[in-house]
Write an enzyme that holds these catalytic residues in place. Sequence first.
Site, PDB file in Angstrom:
ATOM      1  N   GLY A 273      24.190 -33.145  12.021  1.00  0.00           N
ATOM      2  CA  GLY A 273      24.274 -32.527  10.703  1.00  0.00           C
ATOM      3  C   GLY A 273      23.943 -31.052  10.832  1.00  0.00           C
ATOM      4  O   GLY A 273      24.770 -30.161  10.682  1.00  0.00           O
ATOM      5  N   ARG A 309      12.039 -27.412   3.158  1.00  0.00           N
ATOM      6  CA  ARG A 309      11.568 -27.437   4.545  1.00  0.00           C
ATOM      7  C   ARG A 309      10.309 -26.591   4.786  1.00  0.00           C
ATOM      8  O   ARG A 309       9.385 -27.050   5.461  1.00  0.00           O
ATOM      9  CB  ARG A 309      12.698 -27.059   5.508  1.00  0.00           C
ATOM     10  CG  ARG A 309      13.863 -28.058   5.471  1.00  0.00           C
ATOM     11  CD  ARG A 309      14.912 -27.802   6.534  1.00  0.00           C
ATOM     12  NE  ARG A 309      14.448 -28.136   7.849  1.00  0.00           N
ATOM     13  CZ  ARG A 309      14.022 -27.284   8.763  1.00  0.00           C
ATOM     14  NH1 ARG A 309      14.044 -25.986   8.519  1.00  0.00           N
ATOM     15  NH2 ARG A 309      13.602 -27.690   9.923  1.00  0.00           N
ATOM     16  N   CYS A 338       4.052 -25.147  -9.487  1.00  0.00           N
ATOM     17  CA  CYS A 338       2.589 -25.239  -9.490  1.00  0.00           C
ATOM     18  C   CYS A 338       2.102 -25.991  -8.255  1.00  0.00           C
ATOM     19  O   CYS A 338       1.512 -27.071  -8.354  1.00  0.00           O
ATOM     20  CB  CYS A 338       2.102 -25.942 -10.744  1.00  0.00           C
ATOM     21  SG  CYS A 338       2.513 -25.028 -12.219  1.00  0.00           S
TER      22      CYS A 338
END
Length: 419
Positions: A273, A309, A338
């Site tokens: 991928g 990520r 937050c």
Amino acid sequence: MPMSADFEQRLNPLLQGIADHYGTPFHIYDEQGIRDTGEHLNRVFSGIEGFREYYAVKALPNPRILQIMQSLGFGFDCSSVAELRLCRDLGARGEEIMFTSNNTSQTDFEGAAAEGGCVLNLDDISLVDKVPEMPELICFRYNPGERRTGNSIIGTPVEAKYGVAHDQLLDAYRRAKARGAKRFGLHTMLASNELNYTYMVETARMLLERVEWISQELDIRFDFINIGGGLGIPYRPEETALDIDAMAREITELFQVFGQKHGYTPKLYVESGRYITGPHGVLVTRAINRKEIYRTYVGVDACMSALMRPGMYGAYHHITVPGHSGSDEVVDVAGSLCENNDKFAIQRTLPKVSDGDLLCIHDTGAHGHAMGFNYNGKARPKELLLRSDGSVELIRREETLEDLFATLDYEADLYTPAD
Ligand SMILES: *Cc1c(COP(=O)(O)O)cnc(C)c1O
């Protein structure tokens, strides 16, 4: 080198216009770069008959991107019913799809068997009896545990939840054969973002050794081996790219040796991928705030809903500020969630950024938008495609509040347990 240099050259002159037209933030993908990488992969493996890349759909599950994969001759690696549906809507059928689920449910099996089926890759020996119907072609995902191959150690996946254990492997094929399977594949996936190509060569070597062993024991022949995904890309400027040419050359040699010995070779599949699309996408976001407290923060209009990520794995994504060069200051680049891990970069040296500047967060073409989530009611951004002809296409709109609230629109259903 993060983000391909060609992509940067194509994108930067257009960037301001694209941002003005579509608004920020957005992921934008580079069709030409994806095609160049895909064609190169096909070329370097052309010495192995039946070589095929099965694009790992989860990395960038957008139909327009998947169409590009089809035009490169790729199949699809799916791991959920939703991914199967995406691919079948594009016309993919049967052996164009590989289904690699884990903790597989009956719903998964039904999805796999529907609409022309797919190549079923079983993740456990117990599933041999749970597949409603054993297909003619069956594959198992192999987990070698402590690495049992010749000279190299490529990891000890004893803690990984995936795959059939070494001592179960022979039995798995025996039982599948007894249930009617006639053609066989062997799959494994042992690497993740691996830049050392010899890992993949060792994986191929190991699978060919297993094929030799199982074939002899059970008098079966293997259609293919699948060495999985996990081919790495250099996220950091100082990293060197995976040597795909050397990888292909050495794996091709292994296949030649196997062919001379056995008079046939299985096909070779990979299911990458990241390697195919990762460097060909960027997240474009605009600086909207500058905050000076104990550190300097550049606040941008994207947040981790667009790219998990960095927050999830502490992963590095290179950031550039087109039109600005220099190493002026050290900042954290933050979103508005937050959560204090909602940062695209921590203590990163960047050119001086002012409100309104565009930032490019590199290498978001795989496991970027797809991994996004809606915590804190943050919507995921749109996706654009920079086409090979230089035009730009909206390939997914941004989420709206209506999308986020869609699951609150339902029929009343009150259950009063009797006492
Ligand atoms: C995620 C995954 C891939 C793709 O991984 P990349 O790192 O993007 O190459 C391939 N196969 C399986 C089974 C996966 O789970």
